[in-house]
Design a protein around this motif. Sequence first.
Motif, PDB file in Angstrom:
ATOM      1  N   GLU A  51       0.829  -1.210   0.000  1.00 52.49           N
ATOM      2  CA  GLU A  51       0.000   0.000   0.000  1.00 52.49           C
ATOM      3  C   GLU A  51       0.861   1.256   0.000  1.00 52.49           C
ATOM      4  OE1 GLU A  51      -2.517  -0.518   3.372  1.00 52.49           O
ATOM      5  OE2 GLU A  51      -4.047  -1.631   2.247  1.00 52.49           O
ATOM      6  N   GLU A  52       1.954   1.221   0.735  1.00 51.99           N
ATOM      7  CA  GLU A  52       2.859   2.370   0.764  1.00 51.99           C
ATOM      8  C   GLU A  52       3.499   2.584  -0.609  1.00 51.99           C
ATOM      9  OE1 GLU A  52       6.921   3.829   3.125  1.00 51.99           O
ATOM     10  OE2 GLU A  52       5.766   2.120   3.865  1.00 51.99           O
ATOM     11  N   ALA A  53       3.923   1.490  -1.254  1.00 54.02           N
ATOM     12  CA  ALA A  53       4.511   1.601  -2.590  1.00 54.02           C
ATOM     13  C   ALA A  53       3.496   2.143  -3.587  1.00 54.02           C
ATOM     14  CB  ALA A  53       5.032   0.233  -3.040  1.00 54.02           C
ATOM     15  N   ALA A  54       2.256   1.673  -3.481  1.00 50.17           N
ATOM     16  CA  ALA A  54       1.207   2.137  -4.393  1.00 50.17           C
ATOM     17  C   ALA A  54       0.950   3.629  -4.215  1.00 50.17           C
ATOM     18  CB  ALA A  54      -0.069   1.340  -4.159  1.00 50.17           C
ATOM     19  N   GLU A  56       3.111   5.867  -3.044  1.00 46.59           N
ATOM     20  CA  GLU A  56       4.273   6.613  -3.515  1.00 46.59           C
ATOM     21  C   GLU A  56       4.296   6.729  -5.035  1.00 46.59           C
ATOM     22  OE1 GLU A  56       7.490   4.440  -1.856  1.00 46.59           O
ATOM     23  OE2 GLU A  56       7.301   5.332   0.164  1.00 46.59           O
ATOM     24  N   LEU A  57       3.852   5.674  -5.711  1.00 46.00           N
ATOM     25  CA  LEU A  57       3.867   5.675  -7.172  1.00 46.00           C
ATOM     26  C   LEU A  57       2.597   6.269  -7.778  1.00 46.00           C
ATOM     27  CD1 LEU A  57       5.355   2.114  -7.808  1.00 46.00           C
ATOM     28  CD2 LEU A  57       6.491   4.303  -8.239  1.00 46.00           C
ATOM     29  N   GLY A  58       1.582   6.457  -6.949  1.00 42.02           N
ATOM     30  CA  GLY A  58       0.305   6.938  -7.473  1.00 42.02           C
ATOM     31  C   GLY A  58      -0.405   5.880  -8.289  1.00 42.02           C
ATOM     32  N   TYR A  59      -0.233   4.623  -7.899  1.00 39.44           N
ATOM     33  CA  TYR A  59      -0.794   3.506  -8.662  1.00 39.44           C
ATOM     34  C   TYR A  59      -2.303   3.407  -8.441  1.00 39.44           C
ATOM     35  CZ  TYR A  59      -1.948  -1.290  -9.957  1.00 39.44           C
ATOM     36  OH  TYR A  59      -2.535  -2.402 -10.506  1.00 39.44           O
ATOM     37  N   ILE A  60      -3.052   3.196  -9.524  1.00 42.34           N
ATOM     38  CA  ILE A  60      -4.485   2.953  -9.470  1.00 42.34           C
ATOM     39  C   ILE A  60      -4.763   1.673 -10.240  1.00 42.34           C
ATOM     40  CG2 ILE A  60      -6.784   3.785 -10.094  1.00 42.34           C
ATOM     41  CD1 ILE A  60      -5.679   6.619  -9.965  1.00 42.34           C
ATOM     42  N   ALA A  61      -5.427   0.707  -9.576  1.00 39.59           N
ATOM     43  CA  ALA A  61      -5.708  -0.573 -10.221  1.00 39.59           C
ATOM     44  C   ALA A  61      -6.652  -0.378 -11.399  1.00 39.59           C
ATOM     45  CB  ALA A  61      -6.325  -1.544  -9.218  1.00 39.59           C
ATOM     46  N   ASN A  62      -6.488  -1.211 -12.388  1.00 38.94           N
ATOM     47  CA  ASN A  62      -7.331  -1.183 -13.584  1.00 38.94           C
ATOM     48  C   ASN A  62      -8.241  -2.408 -13.562  1.00 38.94           C
ATOM     49  OD1 ASN A  62      -8.503  -1.234 -16.097  1.00 38.94           O
ATOM     50  ND2 ASN A  62      -6.631  -0.680 -17.195  1.00 38.94           N
ATOM     51  N   PRO A  63      -9.469  -2.273 -13.057  1.00 37.21           N
ATOM     52  CA  PRO A  63     -10.352  -3.429 -12.952  1.00 37.21           C
ATOM     53  C   PRO A  63     -10.738  -4.019 -14.305  1.00 37.21           C
ATOM     54  CG  PRO A  63     -11.557  -1.404 -12.460  1.00 37.21           C
ATOM     55  CD  PRO A  63     -10.106  -1.051 -12.545  1.00 37.21           C
ATOM     56  N   ALA A  64     -10.796  -3.192 -15.335  1.00 38.21           N
ATOM     57  CA  ALA A  64     -11.138  -3.703 -16.658  1.00 38.21           C
ATOM     58  C   ALA A  64     -10.049  -4.642 -17.170  1.00 38.21           C
ATOM     59  CB  ALA A  64     -11.348  -2.544 -17.624  1.00 38.21           C
ATOM     60  N   ALA A  65      -8.799  -4.243 -16.967  1.00 42.52           N
ATOM     61  CA  ALA A  65      -7.695  -5.101 -17.403  1.00 42.52           C
ATOM     62  C   ALA A  65      -7.674  -6.397 -16.610  1.00 42.52           C
ATOM     63  CB  ALA A  65      -6.369  -4.357 -17.225  1.00 42.52           C
ATOM     64  N   ARG A  66      -7.975  -6.293 -15.323  1.00 43.34           N
ATOM     65  CA  ARG A  66      -8.009  -7.490 -14.485  1.00 43.34           C
ATOM     66  C   ARG A  66      -9.090  -8.440 -14.969  1.00 43.34           C
ATOM     67  NH1 ARG A  66      -9.232  -6.092  -8.500  1.00 43.34           N
ATOM     68  NH2 ARG A  66      -7.166  -5.148  -8.657  1.00 43.34           N
ATOM     69  N   ALA A  67     -10.254  -7.891 -15.342  1.00 41.25           N
ATOM     70  CA  ALA A  67     -11.349  -8.725 -15.817  1.00 41.25           C
ATOM     71  C   ALA A  67     -10.977  -9.427 -17.119  1.00 41.25           C
ATOM     72  CB  ALA A  67     -12.606  -7.879 -16.014  1.00 41.25           C
ATOM     73  N   LEU A  68     -10.291  -8.698 -18.033  1.00 40.32           N
ATOM     74  CA  LEU A  68      -9.883  -9.300 -19.290  1.00 40.32           C
ATOM     75  C   LEU A  68      -8.880 -10.428 -19.070  1.00 40.32           C
ATOM     76  CD1 LEU A  68      -9.519  -6.120 -21.515  1.00 40.32           C
ATOM     77  CD2 LEU A  68     -11.220  -7.952 -21.771  1.00 40.32           C
ATOM     78  N   ALA A  69      -7.996 -10.226 -18.098  1.00 39.12           N
ATOM     79  CA  ALA A  69      -6.960 -11.224 -17.855  1.00 39.12           C
ATOM     80  C   ALA A  69      -7.531 -12.497 -17.250  1.00 39.12           C
ATOM     81  CB  ALA A  69      -5.890 -10.643 -16.924  1.00 39.12           C
ATOM     82  N   SER A  70      -8.570 -12.365 -16.450  1.00 39.86           N
ATOM     83  CA  SER A  70      -9.094 -13.523 -15.736  1.00 39.86           C
ATOM     84  C   SER A  70     -10.442 -13.996 -16.256  1.00 39.86           C
ATOM     85  CB  SER A  70      -9.261 -13.173 -14.252  1.00 39.86           C
ATOM     86  OG  SER A  70     -10.238 -12.161 -14.100  1.00 39.86           O
ATOM     87  N   ALA A  71     -11.016 -13.286 -17.229  1.00 38.65           N
ATOM     88  CA  ALA A  71     -12.357 -13.524 -17.761  1.00 38.65           C
ATOM     89  C   ALA A  71     -13.426 -13.109 -16.762  1.00 38.65           C
ATOM     90  CB  ALA A  71     -12.552 -14.980 -18.166  1.00 38.65           C
ATOM     91  N   HIS A  72     -13.041 -12.662 -15.599  1.00 41.56           N
ATOM     92  CA  HIS A  72     -13.979 -12.158 -14.601  1.00 41.56           C
ATOM     93  C   HIS A  72     -13.336 -11.015 -13.837  1.00 41.56           C
ATOM     94  CE1 HIS A  72     -17.196 -15.127 -14.910  1.00 41.56           C
ATOM     95  NE2 HIS A  72     -16.270 -16.046 -15.034  1.00 41.56           N
TER      96      HIS A  72
END
Length: 343
Positions: A51-54, A56-72
Amino acid sequence: MAYNKNDRRSRTKGRPTLNEVAHRAGVSPITASRALRGVATVAEELVRKVEEAARELGYIANPAARALASAHSQSVLVLVPSLANQLFIDTLEAIHSVLRPKGLEVVIGNFHYSREEEEDLLRNYLAYQPRGLLLTGFERTESSRRMIEASGLPCVYMMDLDSGSGLHCVGFSQVNAGAAAARHLLSRGRQRIAFVAAQLDQRTLLRGDGFRRTLQQAGRYDPAFEILTPRPSSVGLGSELFAQLLAAQPQIDGIFFCNDDLAQGALLEAARHGVKVPEQVAVLGFNDLPSSAFMVPRLSSIRTPREIIGRRAAEQLLDLIAGKTIAEPVQDMGFELVLREST
């Protein structure tokens, strides 16, 4: 230096990647993903680092990409008819408490008691491939039913029961709850008993059926003692309908309101006009909202197990997602008559 396409940032937006978060935190990308999704098996220290690394980097998860990768996606769609009703707020809190520790996000859709609006929500959200569905009741459009069936997603229905459908559901018998309300007022010696209902969703109508049938069996039913309106349930409406009912039928000595907010409005109106409760008229509510125990007089009500329903439905859905066989697909959580001063 070797080029890793997974580590590159968007050429136009420069967004940090999950791999970069994992590298900074000193963990694998899988661990970083689980930590950010709140999976309970990840050690607290690793979660803190990720969480600290995220941050610091300003990381935001991409749920659409996650869904494409896993089919859900990692979401569960929950559709409720209202966010203004404490009943559904309590249920949603319970659902969240079960699903969030498992790394699943709760996506809430409010269809405002409209089957057409629920159909639109299903059409929009199913495109994001949720892991499962938690739906309220069984009344919906044929198009909605077809979409649910075609999706093949695990689905649990809440608040009502249907033992003959083969569906997974967690709730209680609305008909039996209405019947219990009638029996209680009859047991208090009430002779002229009314039913007042608003919103008129399927569950409310089923409660009315149970209430009406019990009065008919006791020879105490009079259709003139009913007020049914599609208007939204509220304290103000309860006050209005109470005054309307007593003006038209002053002999009424017991009233069952389909929701506590209506019954609370009736108590306030009774106090305003000097109508004694329960001496002149007994007032019974439904759902046992927290404020009902502090009304004057304290409101008798039928308590519904909304938190338990939310928790059990979410647990059942988790089992379905995991491919487990459900020994009891229909779970009756019952209800409880809470006797207070108003009856």
